[in-house]
Design a protein around this motif. Structure first.
Motif, short mmCIF file in Angstrom:
data_model
loop_
_atom_site.label_atom_id
_atom_site.label_comp_id
_atom_site.label_asym_id
_atom_site.label_seq_id
_atom_site.Cartn_x
_atom_site.Cartn_y
_atom_site.Cartn_z
N THR A 5 0.83 -1.20 0.00
CA THR A 5 0.00 0.00 0.00
C THR A 5 0.87 1.25 0.00
O THR A 5 2.02 1.24 0.44
CB THR A 5 -0.93 0.05 1.23
N LYS A 7 0.49 3.84 1.86
CA LYS A 7 0.76 4.20 3.25
C LYS A 7 1.94 3.40 3.80
O LYS A 7 2.87 3.98 4.39
CB LYS A 7 -0.50 3.93 4.07
N GLU A 41 -6.05 7.19 8.04
CA GLU A 41 -6.92 6.92 6.89
C GLU A 41 -6.20 6.02 5.90
O GLU A 41 -5.12 6.37 5.40
CB GLU A 41 -7.32 8.22 6.19
N GLU A 42 -6.78 4.88 5.60
CA GLU A 42 -6.15 3.93 4.69
C GLU A 42 -6.02 4.46 3.27
O GLU A 42 -5.13 4.05 2.54
CB GLU A 42 -6.92 2.60 4.68
N ASP A 43 -6.91 5.37 2.88
CA ASP A 43 -6.90 5.83 1.49
C ASP A 43 -6.42 7.27 1.33
O ASP A 43 -6.66 7.90 0.30
CB ASP A 43 -8.28 5.65 0.87
N LEU A 45 -4.04 10.23 0.35
CA LEU A 45 -2.93 10.50 -0.57
C LEU A 45 -2.60 11.97 -0.54
O LEU A 45 -3.49 12.81 -0.43
CB LEU A 45 -3.33 10.15 -2.01
N ARG A 74 -2.16 3.16 -7.87
CA ARG A 74 -3.05 2.03 -7.57
C ARG A 74 -4.15 2.47 -6.62
O ARG A 74 -5.32 2.11 -6.81
CB ARG A 74 -2.26 0.87 -6.94
N LEU A 75 -3.80 3.26 -5.61
CA LEU A 75 -4.80 3.74 -4.65
C LEU A 75 -5.80 4.67 -5.32
O LEU A 75 -6.99 4.60 -5.07
CB LEU A 75 -4.12 4.41 -3.46
N ARG A 76 -5.32 5.56 -6.19
CA ARG A 76 -6.24 6.45 -6.91
C ARG A 76 -7.24 5.65 -7.74
O ARG A 76 -8.42 5.97 -7.78
CB ARG A 76 -5.45 7.39 -7.84
N GLU A 78 -8.21 2.54 -7.17
CA GLU A 78 -9.12 1.87 -6.24
C GLU A 78 -10.20 2.84 -5.76
O GLU A 78 -11.38 2.49 -5.70
CB GLU A 78 -8.36 1.32 -5.03
N LYS A 79 -9.79 4.06 -5.41
CA LYS A 79 -10.74 5.06 -4.94
C LYS A 79 -11.72 5.42 -6.06
O LYS A 79 -12.91 5.59 -5.82
CB LYS A 79 -10.01 6.31 -4.46
#
Length: 87
Positions: A5, A7, A41-43, A45, A74-76, A78-79
């Motif tokens: 991740t 984070k 917060e896990e998400d 950025l 990858r996080l963007r 997923e969001k």
């Protein structure tokens, strides 16, 4: 590298750079609010400009910087998917 991740990857680099004296929290220029959000917060950025600045200040290698930006992307994604699938 496996899909770590954003984070976790950020804190891997951050902890190493704090420990070796490359950076201090105050010199990194992250607000306490953003740092707290990153912690809880896990998400969370940083915006792209802030992330570029952080990478430069932490003196990340090109490979480390690429890994961090890939994790952010990858996080963007997923969001973004979550926004489209929410009722």
């Amino acid at each position: 590298m496996r899909d770590i991740t954003f984070k976790n990857l950020f804190f891997r680099y951050y902890d190493r750079k704090i420990a070796d004296g490359t950076i201090t929290f105050s010199k990194l220029g992250i607000t306490k609010t953003d740092f707290t959000r990153l912690c809880v917060e896990e998400d969370f950025l940083f915006d792209e400009d802030t992330l570029i600045k952080i990478c430069n200040l932490m003196k990340l290698t090109e490979e480390e910087e690429t890994e961090l930006f890939d994790a952010a992307e990858r996080l963007r994604k997923e969001k973004s998917c979550l926004l489209y699938t929410s009722p």
